[in-house]
Design an enzyme around this catalytic site. Structure first.
Site, PDB file in Angstrom:
ATOM      1  N   LYS A 284       4.449   1.157   9.872  1.00 32.11           N
ATOM      2  CA  LYS A 284       4.368   2.555   8.921  1.00 32.11           C
ATOM      3  C   LYS A 284       3.552   3.687   9.633  1.00 32.11           C
ATOM      4  O   LYS A 284       4.393   4.421   9.614  1.00 32.11           O
ATOM      5  CB  LYS A 284       3.373   1.922   6.819  1.00 32.11           C
ATOM      6  CG  LYS A 284       4.849   0.557   6.357  1.00 32.11           C
ATOM      7  CD  LYS A 284       3.607   1.409   5.116  1.00 32.11           C
ATOM      8  CE  LYS A 284       3.070   0.238   4.994  1.00 32.11           C
ATOM      9  NZ  LYS A 284       2.755  -0.236   3.668  1.00 32.11           N
TER      10      LYS A 284
ATOM     11  N   ARG B 210       5.279 -12.683   9.898  1.00 25.02           N
ATOM     12  CA  ARG B 210       5.565 -11.572   9.150  1.00 25.02           C
ATOM     13  C   ARG B 210       7.613 -11.471  10.463  1.00 25.02           C
ATOM     14  O   ARG B 210       7.483 -12.248  11.079  1.00 25.02           O
ATOM     15  CB  ARG B 210       5.379 -10.742   9.162  1.00 25.02           C
ATOM     16  CG  ARG B 210       4.884  -9.921  10.431  1.00 25.02           C
ATOM     17  CD  ARG B 210       4.424  -8.924  11.466  1.00 25.02           C
ATOM     18  NE  ARG B 210       2.842  -8.674   9.870  1.00 25.02           N
ATOM     19  CZ  ARG B 210       2.977  -7.299   9.282  1.00 25.02           C
ATOM     20  NH1 ARG B 210       3.876  -6.075   9.324  1.00 25.02           N
ATOM     21  NH2 ARG B 210       2.263  -6.881   8.379  1.00 25.02           N
TER      22      ARG B 210
ATOM     23  N   GLU C  26       0.925  -0.897   0.042  1.00 24.09           N
ATOM     24  CA  GLU C  26      -0.169   0.210   0.251  1.00 24.09           C
ATOM     25  C   GLU C  26       0.738   1.023   0.313  1.00 24.09           C
ATOM     26  O   GLU C  26       2.283   1.406   1.029  1.00 24.09           O
ATOM     27  CB  GLU C  26      -1.235  -0.080   1.615  1.00 24.09           C
ATOM     28  CG  GLU C  26      -1.585   1.328   0.969  1.00 24.09           C
ATOM     29  CD  GLU C  26      -2.761   0.991   2.732  1.00 24.09           C
ATOM     30  OE1 GLU C  26      -2.406   0.326   3.357  1.00 24.09           O
ATOM     31  OE2 GLU C  26      -3.192   2.212   2.337  1.00 24.09           O
TER      32      GLU C  26
HETATM   33  P1  ATP Z   1       2.017  -2.098   8.614  1.00 23.07           P
HETATM   34  O1  ATP Z   1       3.588  -1.642   8.274  1.00 23.07           O
HETATM   35  O2  ATP Z   1       1.842  -0.611   8.840  1.00 23.07           O
HETATM   36  O3  ATP Z   1       1.085  -3.052   8.503  1.00 23.07           O
HETATM   37  P2  ATP Z   1       2.056  -3.667   6.180  1.00 23.07           P
HETATM   38  O4  ATP Z   1       2.972  -3.926   5.959  1.00 23.07           O
HETATM   39  O5  ATP Z   1       0.075  -4.366   5.853  1.00 23.07           O
HETATM   40  O6  ATP Z   1       1.910  -2.084   6.818  1.00 23.07           O
HETATM   41  P3  ATP Z   1       1.188  -3.597   2.953  1.00 23.07           P
HETATM   42  O7  ATP Z   1       1.734  -2.289   2.039  1.00 23.07           O
HETATM   43  O8  ATP Z   1       0.500  -3.377   2.784  1.00 23.07           O
HETATM   44  O9  ATP Z   1       1.658  -2.990   5.049  1.00 23.07           O
HETATM   45  O10 ATP Z   1       2.235  -4.468   2.785  1.00 23.07           O
HETATM   46  C1  ATP Z   1       2.999  -5.134   1.569  1.00 23.07           C
HETATM   47  C2  ATP Z   1       3.550  -6.644   1.499  1.00 23.07           C
HETATM   48  O11 ATP Z   1       4.281  -6.790   2.800  1.00 23.07           O
HETATM   49  C3  ATP Z   1       2.089  -7.386   2.597  1.00 23.07           C
HETATM   50  O12 ATP Z   1       2.147  -8.601   1.256  1.00 23.07           O
HETATM   51  C4  ATP Z   1       2.929  -7.903   3.357  1.00 23.07           C
HETATM   52  O13 ATP Z   1       2.447  -9.067   4.046  1.00 23.07           O
HETATM   53  C5  ATP Z   1       4.229  -7.540   3.716  1.00 23.07           C
HETATM   54  N1  ATP Z   1       4.729  -7.419   4.636  1.00 23.07           N
HETATM   55  C6  ATP Z   1       5.169  -6.313   5.915  1.00 23.07           C
HETATM   56  N2  ATP Z   1       5.160  -6.169   6.994  1.00 23.07           N
HETATM   57  C7  ATP Z   1       6.305  -7.156   6.514  1.00 23.07           C
HETATM   58  C8  ATP Z   1       6.788  -8.306   7.409  1.00 23.07           C
HETATM   59  N3  ATP Z   1       7.257  -7.383   8.910  1.00 23.07           N
HETATM   60  N4  ATP Z   1       7.274  -9.614   7.450  1.00 23.07           N
HETATM   61  C9  ATP Z   1       7.255  -9.713   5.802  1.00 23.07           C
HETATM   62  N5  ATP Z   1       6.280  -9.370   4.544  1.00 23.07           N
HETATM   63  C10 ATP Z   1       5.607  -7.759   5.679  1.00 23.07           C
HETATM   64 MG    MG Z   2      -0.907  -4.147   4.987  1.00 26.79          MG
END
Ligand code: ATP
Ligand code: MG
Length: 556
Positions: free
Chosen positions: A273, A263, A38
């Protein structure tokens, strides 16, 4: 990324699923993955993990990898983020084909599919506001309450939904909801919202739309439209999978398999974020790419390499259960890579002048120094040596503890690539601070060619005073003082007040006079450094310390 095959890799559970799918020809031999950020912030190391995983799968199976922006929320998203994300994904070395994809390009298709669900009696326009919807969702033990608008006729729903789209209603006054089961044990199936009204300008579609799809509705649609085969996401979406499946089943369209993995969480780091944005907005750090941030752009500025980050992602592996990964593992991967590839040089961070009294005035020797003992092909360079040199303040001690093998009053030490010197005299100022050392050298001990058999225990680095370049050096420590700041209620109070130390008068050997922005070096004994790319001025080189030579926290 380098060529890789699945044969020589340890298989994680996702690879096992894909192998099985190929065997049963589930997807006609195709493998297509995606990374769906996003655009509401910069990418962090967790995202890098996801990119490496998804791209790695596409690469290993000769499949396809899509970079698709999940830009379904106009209020938080910006073009700046889109651009930084594209840059970071490129920098990590992935190949996402010739085109960046955007969920907003599918808004029309999603709208048509929503109309289809209404026509099938599977979606309805609801007039409850957000609070009312929340209040009627029920609890873990009690079913939710059906909306009074749930049984509107298909015609009425079609009419209202079209008017929602046309902008006739204010924000929050109506939603489109899926008609599933208010008694489902899975909350996500209790008539989830598919569209909400948001009168806001979208960074790509402008004011064309005022209804925006929710993540749950949009995501499966996006995956389906792109022909994704394996939709890999993090564990918090496990409970959403039944809804992902339900939507695609109702539509009867291409239906990817959603697979969840744990994650990446790093200790001493926050990764959300929202929190990273707060650090930027409230100026705890200087920007998203402040070298103390866990963002890709920060790592780049700090001198991390994409290879090292990819290796780290590989080492961490893919798990089914959440865990906290030690940040020293990341630092290990960085060191491991830099050790092989970086030029070594000598820099004195906290200079103490030493005068070699028996060395001829005005004489300059060009001594040979090895560029990287790990890689002889990197050759050698000449380092000027003269009567006055700088050594590191910490390499001299008046009252040394036992086992101190560097310079002491009356003691000897080897100068790297040069001679053995002896400290004869310690000069102090009125405050009893050491300001200068008077030393003598032994001409027979010249590195490589000297005839003396003399051996000393310590070797220290140095820089010739008259040849030194003045540089600024920035040393970084962890941004947080506690292991898991993300769970602390008052997480901002756990910020390490000493996470940045600026040394404004470090001395560097002249070889680096023309170092370019972003170039990486090892300063012998002081760590790996990278020329600052952002806030450097023309009159002084600025170096960021990428990582120390050893894990200085391991002892603690
Ligand atoms: P936030 O950090 O606010 O929780 P988000 O990480 O969900 O937001 P996105 O832009 O939706 O932000 O993430 C894009 C992709 O990265 C998604 O498929 C998510 O599953 C993956 N992703 C995000 N954070 C992690 C992480 N810490 N480890 C592995 N994959 C991640
Ligand atoms: Mg997300």
């Amino acid at each position: 990324m380098s060529e890789n095959t699945t044969a020589n890799k340890p298989k994680n559970f996702i690879y096992e699923i894909i192998d099985e799918d190929l065997k049963t020809n589930k997807w006609g031999g195709k493998v297509c993955t995606r990374f769906p950020p996003e655009p509401n912030g910069y990418l962090h190391i967790g995202h890098a993990k996801s990119i490496c995983l998804n791209y790695g799968i596409a690469r290993d199976y000769n499949g396809k990898f899509n970079l698709r922006f999940d830009d379904t929320n106009p209020e938080k998203e910006e073009t700046e983020y889109v651009e930084s994300i594209i840059e970071d994904v490129n920098w990590l070395g992935t190949d996402f084909g010739d085109k960046v994809l955007f969920a907003s390009d599918y808004f029309e298709q999603m709208y048509l599919w929503a109309v289809e669900l209404i026509k099938k009696g599977k979606a309805y326009v609801c007039d409850l506001n957000a609070d009312e919807i929340r209040a009627s969702r029920g609890t873990l033990t009690e079913p939710g309450k059906e909306s009074p608008y749930r049984n509107r006729s298909i015609e009425e729903n079609l009419n209202l939904f079209e008017r929602m789209k046309n902008g006739e209603f204010a924000n929050g006054t109506k939603t489109l909801r899926a008609k599933i089961d208010m008694a489902s044990p899975n909350f996500n199936l209790r008539d989830p919202i598919m569209y909400r009204i948001i009168h806001a300008e979208h960074h790509r579609t402008g004011n064309k739309w005022c209804i925006y799809p929710t993540y749950d509705w949009a995501h499966g649609n996006e995956d389906s439209i792109e022909g994704i085969t394996h939709s890999i996401c993090t564990l918090e979406f496990e409970n959403h999978r039944p809804l992902y499946d339900w939507f695609l089943d109702q539509l009867g369209v291409h239906h990817p398999q959603q697979i969840e993995f744990a994650r990446l969480n790093l200790n001493y780091t926050v990764m959300s974020k929202r929190k990273l944005l707060q650090l930027v907005q409230e100026k705890y750090v200087d920007d998203w790419d402040d070298p103390r941030m866990p963002t890709i752009s920060a790592y780049k500025r700090r001198g991390y390499t994409p290879e090292a980050i990819r290796n780290f992602a590989e080492i961490v592996g893919v798990a089914k259960r959440d865990a906290l990964t030690d940040i020293s593992l990341l630092e290990f991967a960085i060191r491991d890579d830099l050790n092989k590839h970086t030029q070594r040089v000598m820099a004195v961070l906290n200079p103490l002048k030493a005068i070699i009294t028996n060395y001829p005035d005005g004489k300059i020797e060009e001594l040979e120094a090895v560029n990287n003992p790990e890689d002889p092909s990197m050759g050698s360079r000449r380092v000027p040596f003269s009567k006055e040199i700088y050594i590191e303040q910490s390499d001299f001690m008046e009252n040394p503890p036992k086992g101190f093998h560097r310079l002491i009053h009356g003691g000897e030490v080897r100068l790297r690539y040069a001679y053995i010197i002896k400290c004869d005299e310690v000069i102090k100022n009125d405050n009893d601070e050491i300001v200068e050392l008077r030393c003598s050298y032994d001409p027979e001990t010249k590195s490589g060619t000297g005839t003396s058999k003399k051996k000393v225990k310590g070797t220290i680095h140095w820089v010739s005073v008259n040849h030194a370049i003045d540089v600024e050096v920035r040393l970084y420590d962890r941004l947080f003082t506690v292991e898991n700041p993300g769970v602390e209620e008052n997480w901002l109070s756990c910020i390490n007040p000493n996470s940045l130390e600026v040394i404004s008068n470090a001395k560097l050997e002249p070889f680096l006079r023309n170092a370019k922005k972003g170039e990486r070096f090892q300063f012998e004994r002081n760590g790996y450094f990278c020329v600052e790319t952002k806030h450097a001025t023309n009159d002084k080189l600025v170096f960021n310390r990428t990582v120390t030579l050893r894990d200085s926290w391991a002892k603690k």
